[in-house]
Design a protein around this motif. Structure first.
Motif, mmCIF file in Angstrom:
data_model
loop_
_atom_site.group_PDB
_atom_site.id
_atom_site.type_symbol
_atom_site.label_atom_id
_atom_site.label_comp_id
_atom_site.label_asym_id
_atom_site.label_seq_id
_atom_site.Cartn_x
_atom_site.Cartn_y
_atom_site.Cartn_z
ATOM 1 N N LEU A 81 12.663 11.247 10.466
ATOM 2 C CA LEU A 81 13.859 11.876 9.926
ATOM 3 C C LEU A 81 14.172 13.109 10.764
ATOM 4 C CD1 LEU A 81 12.914 14.639 8.211
ATOM 5 C CD2 LEU A 81 12.243 12.938 6.535
ATOM 6 N N LEU A 82 15.382 13.588 10.662
ATOM 7 C CA LEU A 82 15.832 14.759 11.400
ATOM 8 C C LEU A 82 16.230 15.857 10.426
ATOM 9 C CD1 LEU A 82 18.036 13.044 14.146
ATOM 10 C CD2 LEU A 82 15.693 13.883 14.375
ATOM 11 N N VAL A 83 15.782 17.065 10.728
ATOM 12 C CA VAL A 83 16.074 18.228 9.891
ATOM 13 C C VAL A 83 17.043 19.132 10.655
ATOM 14 C CG1 VAL A 83 15.125 20.163 8.603
ATOM 15 C CG2 VAL A 83 13.765 18.075 8.894
ATOM 16 N N GLY A 84 18.204 19.350 10.086
ATOM 17 C CA GLY A 84 19.178 20.240 10.689
ATOM 18 C C GLY A 84 19.135 21.614 10.046
ATOM 19 N N VAL A 85 19.233 22.654 10.870
ATOM 20 C CA VAL A 85 19.177 24.039 10.393
ATOM 21 C C VAL A 85 20.404 24.782 10.895
ATOM 22 C CG1 VAL A 85 17.894 26.204 10.426
ATOM 23 C CG2 VAL A 85 16.661 24.039 10.341
ATOM 24 N N ASN A 86 21.071 25.475 9.984
ATOM 25 C CA ASN A 86 22.191 26.344 10.334
ATOM 26 C C ASN A 86 21.786 27.774 9.993
ATOM 27 O OD1 ASN A 86 24.702 27.378 10.992
ATOM 28 N ND2 ASN A 86 25.546 26.981 8.953
ATOM 29 N N ASN A 87 21.583 28.602 11.020
ATOM 30 C CA ASN A 87 21.097 29.967 10.824
ATOM 31 C C ASN A 87 22.267 30.930 10.648
ATOM 32 O OD1 ASN A 87 19.644 32.326 10.693
ATOM 33 N ND2 ASN A 87 19.193 32.411 12.883
#
Length: 252
Positions: A81-87
């Motif tokens: 799976l892929l984890v996306g992060v928006n900082n």
């Protein structure tokens, strides 16, 4: 806010073919994730907590199962799976690890399995930037097929303060590992063979019925000669028919 979420999801979809931390650019054209020389992440089997740290304000996460929208997890086999992060927290974000656990769907307090944590080295995400991190896990091969809940947590630091955010809290479907022949494949093959057999019997019956209709009319014997009944009907009332009748009377 809605526009930001849509853009973030599209960014994650574009990054899904890659099995590494992607590079994203902020307004200053910097690299989102700085990785080490050994590939950027390490699987050290450590436990990085179970959500004990609060999430940082402004940090958003999203999860995607690439090429697996049904969220099917074969027992004993790796699933990605892929984890996306928006900082949006205002400071540079240092991603430390990603981990997950499997729970019973009716009671999250009952943990079925703690999955291996995947640690990252020097994975920096500047402010107002996005990044995608891969996470590969495998549930126990002895886990019975069925529906379970998966809880995924990403651990990170901002200004040297630890934080954790839940990137996924939903169901997965654990299925049997693919083999040479499965119960489903055997059933489908048997069903296909039965349908072919029934189709063959139906076709044979149709051919037999049509062949009976095309048989010639039966012949009857008149005296010492065999005359087609269909021909005899055409000759009724003709001289030839009278001659045949007279011959039969003389024989009597």
């Amino acid at each position: 806010m809605a526009t930001t979420r849509v853009f973030f999801f599209l960014l994650l979809l574009i990054a899904s073919p890659f099995l590494q931390v992607v590079r994203c650019q902020s307004d200053s054209q910097v690299e989102v994730a700085d990785v080490d020389d050994e590939g950027g992440f390490a699987d050290d089997g450590l436990d990085y907590g179970d959500g004990g740290f609060p999430p940082a304000p402004g940090v958003e996460t999203i999860c995607l199962f690439p090429k697996n929208s049904a969220r099917l997890v074969p027992a004993g086999e790796e699933t990605e799976l892929l984890v996306g992060v928006n900082n949006g927290g205002g400071s540079t974000m240092n991603v430390i690890a990603v981990q997950a656990s499997v729970h019973l769907p009716f009671d999250h307090k009952l943990i079925v399995q703690n999955l291996t944590a995947q640690a990252f080295n020097n994975s920096l995400v500047p402010n107002s930037a996005q990044a995608t991190f891969p996470y590969v896990f495998a549930v126990s091969k002895f886990l019975q097929p069925g529906t379970f809940d998966l809880v995924g947590i990403i651990t990170y630091e901002i200004d040297q303060n630890p934080h954790q955010s839940i990137f996924y809290n939903g169901t997965i479907e654990v299925v049997e590992a693919s083999g040479f022949l499965s119960i489903e494949s055997v059933f489908l093959v048997t069903l296909g063979a039965a349908l072919l057999g029934l189709g063959g019997l139906w076709a044979y019956g149709q051919i037999q019925r049509l062949s009976k209709k095309t048989k010639k009319a039966p012949k009857v014997e008149l005296g010492t000669k065999t005359v087609d009944t269909s021909m005899d009907e055409w000759l009724q009332g003709t001289a030839y028919a009278h001659s045949l009748s007279n011959k039969s009377k003389k024989k009597k």
